[in-house]
Write a protein that holds these residues in place. Structure first.
Motif, short mmCIF file in Angstrom:
data_model
loop_
_atom_site.label_atom_id
_atom_site.label_comp_id
_atom_site.label_asym_id
_atom_site.label_seq_id
_atom_site.Cartn_x
_atom_site.Cartn_y
_atom_site.Cartn_z
N ASP A 86 0.84 -1.20 0.00
CA ASP A 86 0.00 0.00 0.00
C ASP A 86 0.87 1.25 0.00
O ASP A 86 0.62 2.20 -0.76
CB ASP A 86 -0.93 0.02 1.22
CG ASP A 86 -2.07 -0.98 1.13
OD1 ASP A 86 -2.33 -1.52 0.03
OD2 ASP A 86 -2.70 -1.23 2.17
N LEU A 87 1.90 1.26 0.84
CA LEU A 87 2.80 2.40 0.90
C LEU A 87 3.59 2.54 -0.40
O LEU A 87 3.77 3.65 -0.91
CB LEU A 87 3.74 2.29 2.11
CG LEU A 87 4.68 3.47 2.34
CD1 LEU A 87 3.93 4.80 2.45
CD2 LEU A 87 5.52 3.23 3.59
N LEU A 88 4.06 1.43 -0.94
CA LEU A 88 4.79 1.48 -2.21
C LEU A 88 3.90 2.01 -3.33
O LEU A 88 4.36 2.76 -4.20
CB LEU A 88 5.34 0.10 -2.58
CG LEU A 88 6.48 -0.40 -1.69
CD1 LEU A 88 6.80 -1.85 -2.01
CD2 LEU A 88 7.72 0.48 -1.84
N HIS A 89 2.64 1.65 -3.31
CA HIS A 89 1.70 2.16 -4.31
C HIS A 89 1.54 3.67 -4.15
O HIS A 89 1.56 4.42 -5.13
CB HIS A 89 0.35 1.45 -4.19
CG HIS A 89 -0.61 1.85 -5.25
ND1 HIS A 89 -1.50 2.90 -5.10
CD2 HIS A 89 -0.83 1.34 -6.49
CE1 HIS A 89 -2.21 3.02 -6.19
NE2 HIS A 89 -1.83 2.10 -7.06
N GLU A 90 1.42 4.11 -2.91
CA GLU A 90 1.27 5.54 -2.62
C GLU A 90 2.49 6.33 -3.11
O GLU A 90 2.36 7.43 -3.66
CB GLU A 90 1.10 5.72 -1.11
CG GLU A 90 0.99 7.15 -0.65
CD GLU A 90 0.95 7.26 0.87
OE1 GLU A 90 1.50 8.24 1.39
OE2 GLU A 90 0.40 6.36 1.53
N LEU A 91 3.69 5.77 -2.91
CA LEU A 91 4.93 6.48 -3.22
C LEU A 91 5.47 6.18 -4.62
O LEU A 91 6.41 6.84 -5.07
CB LEU A 91 6.01 6.10 -2.20
CG LEU A 91 5.68 6.37 -0.74
CD1 LEU A 91 6.80 5.83 0.15
CD2 LEU A 91 5.44 7.85 -0.48
N THR A 93 6.29 5.36 -8.63
CA THR A 93 6.23 6.00 -9.94
C THR A 93 5.00 5.44 -10.67
O THR A 93 4.43 4.43 -10.24
CB THR A 93 7.50 5.69 -10.75
OG1 THR A 93 7.57 4.27 -10.96
CG2 THR A 93 8.75 6.19 -10.06
N PRO A 94 4.61 6.05 -11.76
CA PRO A 94 3.46 5.49 -12.51
C PRO A 94 3.66 4.01 -12.87
O PRO A 94 2.72 3.22 -12.80
CB PRO A 94 3.39 6.38 -13.76
CG PRO A 94 3.93 7.70 -13.29
CD PRO A 94 5.04 7.33 -12.33
N GLU A 95 4.89 3.62 -13.22
CA GLU A 95 5.16 2.23 -13.57
C GLU A 95 5.00 1.32 -12.35
O GLU A 95 4.47 0.22 -12.45
CB GLU A 95 6.59 2.08 -14.13
CG GLU A 95 6.81 2.79 -15.45
CD GLU A 95 7.10 4.29 -15.30
OE1 GLU A 95 7.31 4.79 -14.17
OE2 GLU A 95 7.09 4.98 -16.35
N THR A 96 5.48 1.78 -11.20
CA THR A 96 5.35 1.01 -9.96
C THR A 96 3.89 0.85 -9.59
O THR A 96 3.44 -0.25 -9.25
CB THR A 96 6.14 1.69 -8.83
OG1 THR A 96 7.53 1.62 -9.13
CG2 THR A 96 5.88 1.02 -7.48
N LYS A 97 3.13 1.94 -9.67
CA LYS A 97 1.71 1.87 -9.35
C LYS A 97 0.99 0.89 -10.28
O LYS A 97 0.18 0.08 -9.82
CB LYS A 97 1.08 3.26 -9.44
CG LYS A 97 1.51 4.17 -8.33
CD LYS A 97 0.88 5.54 -8.46
CE LYS A 97 1.42 6.43 -7.34
NZ LYS A 97 0.66 7.64 -7.18
N ALA A 98 1.30 0.97 -11.57
CA ALA A 98 0.65 0.08 -12.53
C ALA A 98 0.99 -1.38 -12.23
O ALA A 98 0.12 -2.26 -12.30
CB ALA A 98 1.07 0.45 -13.95
N PHE A 99 2.24 -1.66 -11.90
CA PHE A 99 2.66 -3.02 -11.59
C PHE A 99 1.91 -3.55 -10.36
O PHE A 99 1.39 -4.66 -10.37
CB PHE A 99 4.17 -3.09 -11.34
CG PHE A 99 4.64 -4.43 -10.87
CD1 PHE A 99 4.80 -5.47 -11.76
CD2 PHE A 99 4.89 -4.65 -9.53
CE1 PHE A 99 5.22 -6.72 -11.32
CE2 PHE A 99 5.30 -5.90 -9.07
CZ PHE A 99 5.47 -6.93 -9.98
N ILE A 100 1.84 -2.75 -9.32
CA ILE A 100 1.17 -3.17 -8.08
C ILE A 100 -0.31 -3.42 -8.34
O ILE A 100 -0.88 -4.39 -7.85
CB ILE A 100 1.41 -2.14 -6.96
CG1 ILE A 100 2.88 -2.19 -6.52
CG2 ILE A 100 0.49 -2.38 -5.77
CD1 ILE A 100 3.30 -1.09 -5.56
N GLU A 101 -0.93 -2.55 -9.13
CA GLU A 101 -2.34 -2.72 -9.46
C GLU A 101 -2.55 -3.97 -10.33
O GLU A 101 -3.47 -4.75 -10.08
CB GLU A 101 -2.87 -1.49 -10.18
CG GLU A 101 -2.97 -0.29 -9.27
CD GLU A 101 -3.16 1.02 -10.01
OE1 GLU A 101 -3.39 1.02 -11.25
OE2 GLU A 101 -3.08 2.08 -9.35
#
Length: 106
Positions: A86-91, A93-101
């Motif tokens: 959750d914290l990594l998603h919050e912090l 980059t767009p690529e990181t957020k997309a991967f987590i999602e």
């Protein structure tokens, strides 16, 4: 490079419980932008997860057939892991957020 909001880029290995500034220093999975306070929060979560994992190992070695406590300990580790993502998603980059999602980690 530090931005106006005090955030810097960090590279994170969840499996290795590592956060580094140097992209080439260690293998990493995710890239984040964090300030000092956010970085400390993530480090605290990694330390909490490491402690729980160590406790699980010792508990299993002492009580290999006792599943109730082992299940509770595993649930606690899962909760901390979810908070990390959750914290990594919050912090992230767009690529990181997309991967987590995409991986449904948060």
């Amino acid at each position: 490079m530090r931005s106006d909001d005090g955030r810097e880029t960090y590279y994170v290995s969840v499996g290795g419980k590592e956060i580094v500034k140097d992209k080439g220093a260690t293998p990493y999975e995710l890239e984040i932008r964090a300030n000092e306070e956010e970085l400390y929060r993530l480090q605290d979560l990694f330390e909490e997860l490491a402690s729980l994992e160590e406790a699980e190992v010792w508990h299993f070695l002492r009580h290999p057939y006792e599943t109730a406590s082992t299940d509770q300990m595993s649930a606690a580790s899962g909760d901390v892991t979810a908070r990390i993502y959750d914290l990594l998603h919050e912090l992230g980059t767009p690529e990181t957020k997309a991967f987590i999602e995409q991986m449904r980690l948060s």
